[in-house]
Structure formats: structure tokens, C-alpha cells
Motif scaffolding. Structure first.
Motif, short mmCIF file in Angstrom:
data_model
loop_
_atom_site.label_atom_id
_atom_site.label_comp_id
_atom_site.label_asym_id
_atom_site.label_seq_id
_atom_site.Cartn_x
_atom_site.Cartn_y
_atom_site.Cartn_z
N SER A 21 0.83 -1.21 0.00
CA SER A 21 0.00 0.00 0.00
C SER A 21 0.86 1.25 0.00
O SER A 21 0.57 2.22 -0.71
CB SER A 21 -0.93 0.00 1.22
OG SER A 21 -1.77 -1.13 1.19
N HIS A 37 -4.78 0.03 6.86
CA HIS A 37 -5.36 -1.19 7.41
C HIS A 37 -4.83 -2.38 6.62
O HIS A 37 -4.90 -2.38 5.39
CB HIS A 37 -6.88 -1.13 7.36
CG HIS A 37 -7.50 -2.07 8.33
ND1 HIS A 37 -7.63 -3.41 8.04
CD2 HIS A 37 -7.96 -1.90 9.58
CE1 HIS A 37 -8.17 -4.01 9.09
NE2 HIS A 37 -8.38 -3.11 10.04
N PRO A 38 -4.25 -3.37 7.31
CA PRO A 38 -3.60 -4.47 6.58
C PRO A 38 -4.55 -5.27 5.70
O PRO A 38 -4.12 -5.92 4.75
CB PRO A 38 -3.02 -5.35 7.69
CG PRO A 38 -3.68 -4.93 8.95
CD PRO A 38 -4.11 -3.50 8.75
N LEU A 40 -7.12 -3.88 4.08
CA LEU A 40 -7.77 -2.99 3.13
C LEU A 40 -7.27 -3.28 1.72
O LEU A 40 -6.08 -3.31 1.45
CB LEU A 40 -7.46 -1.54 3.50
CG LEU A 40 -8.29 -0.48 2.79
CD1 LEU A 40 -9.75 -0.55 3.23
CD2 LEU A 40 -7.73 0.90 3.10
N ASP A 61 -4.31 -3.08 -5.27
CA ASP A 61 -3.44 -3.22 -4.10
C ASP A 61 -4.08 -4.29 -3.21
O ASP A 61 -5.05 -4.04 -2.52
CB ASP A 61 -3.37 -1.86 -3.39
CG ASP A 61 -2.65 -1.94 -2.04
OD1 ASP A 61 -1.86 -2.87 -1.85
OD2 ASP A 61 -2.91 -1.05 -1.20
N THR A 62 -3.52 -5.49 -3.27
CA THR A 62 -4.15 -6.64 -2.62
C THR A 62 -3.87 -6.65 -1.12
O THR A 62 -2.98 -5.97 -0.63
CB THR A 62 -3.65 -7.96 -3.22
OG1 THR A 62 -2.26 -8.09 -2.96
CG2 THR A 62 -3.94 -8.04 -4.70
MG MG Z 1 -1.85 -2.95 2.26
#
Ligand code: MG
Ligand code: GDP
Length: 177
Positions: A21, A37-38, A40, A61-62
Motif C-alpha cells: 500500500s 489497514h492491513p 484494506l 493493491d491486494t
Molecule cells: Mg496494504
């Protein structure tokens, strides 16, 4: 042919916490946002011009793909894949190998554009993955390799180069086929 809009579907893959991210947002906004947020997951749209040709990118963005990269059809959707690990986290490097193997089992290498990124190179004292290991993996994957830092403001141009070179790579692959 200039003026033609080329669509690029890009997927940013890698273990949680490696900076997917941070890199994506750095590219899109030039800013570093420290915390996301991990879990997100976001798709962004962005345009870039390469060799007088305009490309319209969708960047996914996975998040939380450690166990199954095929979940939600991300891999079938994507055409260009950015594989990110952290140079401070050996297990994230091993995960890239696994994700690459899984991806290759699903997609023909002829149509997949890839790029390998070792992020967090500002944290040299915490390095767990030698540059040479990244070089070797990239050779195995047949793709370009960069070590970079999403945090280091000096490297903003380099971060942009990652994304743009992956687009270029995909364009070249499409021209070949
Ligand atoms: Mg991320
Ligand atoms: P993701 O789970 O792969 O999306 O990782 P994030 O982008 O959320 O980043 C995870 C953590 O690593 C956050 O605390 C970020 O601030 C930090 N981080 C991301 N990139 C870098 C970097 O290049 N250097 C350093 N030192 N920290 C980073």
C-alpha cells in the motif's frame, strides 16, 4: 499509435506488511502514508504516458492473500504483477517464490508481465535478504528487480519507475504475441 488508450490491469502482490500500500500510494500521490489497514484492498485508476503512448492503469493493491492468491479471481483478472517483499523479512521473500509458482501454474508466462521489488531498503541494519538473492530470484522469474524504499522521499522517482516499467514490460509482451 499515439492517442490510443491502452488499458493495463496491474496487481500488487506480496506478504502482509511489506509495503504494497505504501508503494502504491507513493506512486499515485507522491506521498508516504505510514499506516494502512492491513486487510484494506483497493483498486486505483491512473494514467501514464510511455513513449508517447497513453496507458490507463488499474492498480489492485491486494491484502490478505497469503493463503490463496487465486481468491477473488485477482490472478485471472491481472495482466501485470508486481511482486513485493521486504528486505527485512526473509519469510516475505519466500512467499514471493510461492506466489510466483502458484501464478505460473495458472497463467502462461508468455502473457504475464512481472516485476520484483525488495522494499524497505532504508532499513539496511535490519536486512535479512541479501541483494544477490533478489537478483537470483529475478533471473529465475525472468523479470526486472529493484530494491527500493517507499519511505525515503529521495526514491519517489524510482518508485514511479517501478510502476512505469511494469507497464512497459506488459506492452512489450503484447507486442511480441
Ligand atoms: Mg496494504
Ligand atoms: P502492506 O500490508 O504490504 O500493504 O504494507 P503497508 O504499506 O501497509 O506497510 C506496512 C508497514 O511498513 C507500515 O507501517 C508502513 O509504514 C511500513 N513501510 C512501508 N514501506 C516502508 C519502507 O519503505 N520503509 C520503512 N521503514 N517502512 C515502510
Amino acid at each position: 499509435t499515439s492517442g490510443t488508450m491502452n488499458a493495463v490491469k496491474m496487481v500488487v502482490l506480496g506478504a502482509s506488511g511489506v509495503g504494497k500500500s505504501a508503494l502504491t500510494v507513493r506512486y499515485l500521490t507522491r506521498r508516504f502514508i505510514g499506516e494502512y489497514h492491513p486487510t484494506l484492498e483497493n483498486t486505483y485508476r491512473s494514467k501514464t504516458t510511455i513513449d508517447d503512448e497513453e496507458f490507463s492503469m488499474e492498480i489492485l493493491d491486494t491484502a490478505g492473500l497469503e493463503n490463496n492468491i487465486f481468491r477473488d479471481g485477482h490472478t485471472s483478472w491481472g495482466e501485470a504483477f508486481m511482486f513485493v517483499y521486504s528486505i527485512t523479512d526473509r519469510s516475505s521473500f519466500e512467499q514471493v517464490k510461492q506466489i510466483w509458482t502458484d501464478l505460473k501454474s495458472q497463467k502462461s508466462p508468455q502473457i504475464v508481465a512481472a516485476l520484483l521489488v525488495g522494499n524497505k531498503n532504508d532499513l539496511k541494519h535490519y536486512r535479512q535478504v541479501p541483494t544477490n538473492d533478489g537478483d537470483k530470484l529475478a533471473e529465475f522469474m525472468g523479470c526486472q528487480f529493484y530494491e527500493v524504499s517507499a519511505l525515503d522521499g529521495q526514491q519517489i522517482p524510482l518508485v514511479a519507475e517501478l510502476f512505469r516499467n511494469l507497464v512497459r514490460e506488459l506492452r512489450n509482451k503484447k507486442l511480441e504475441t
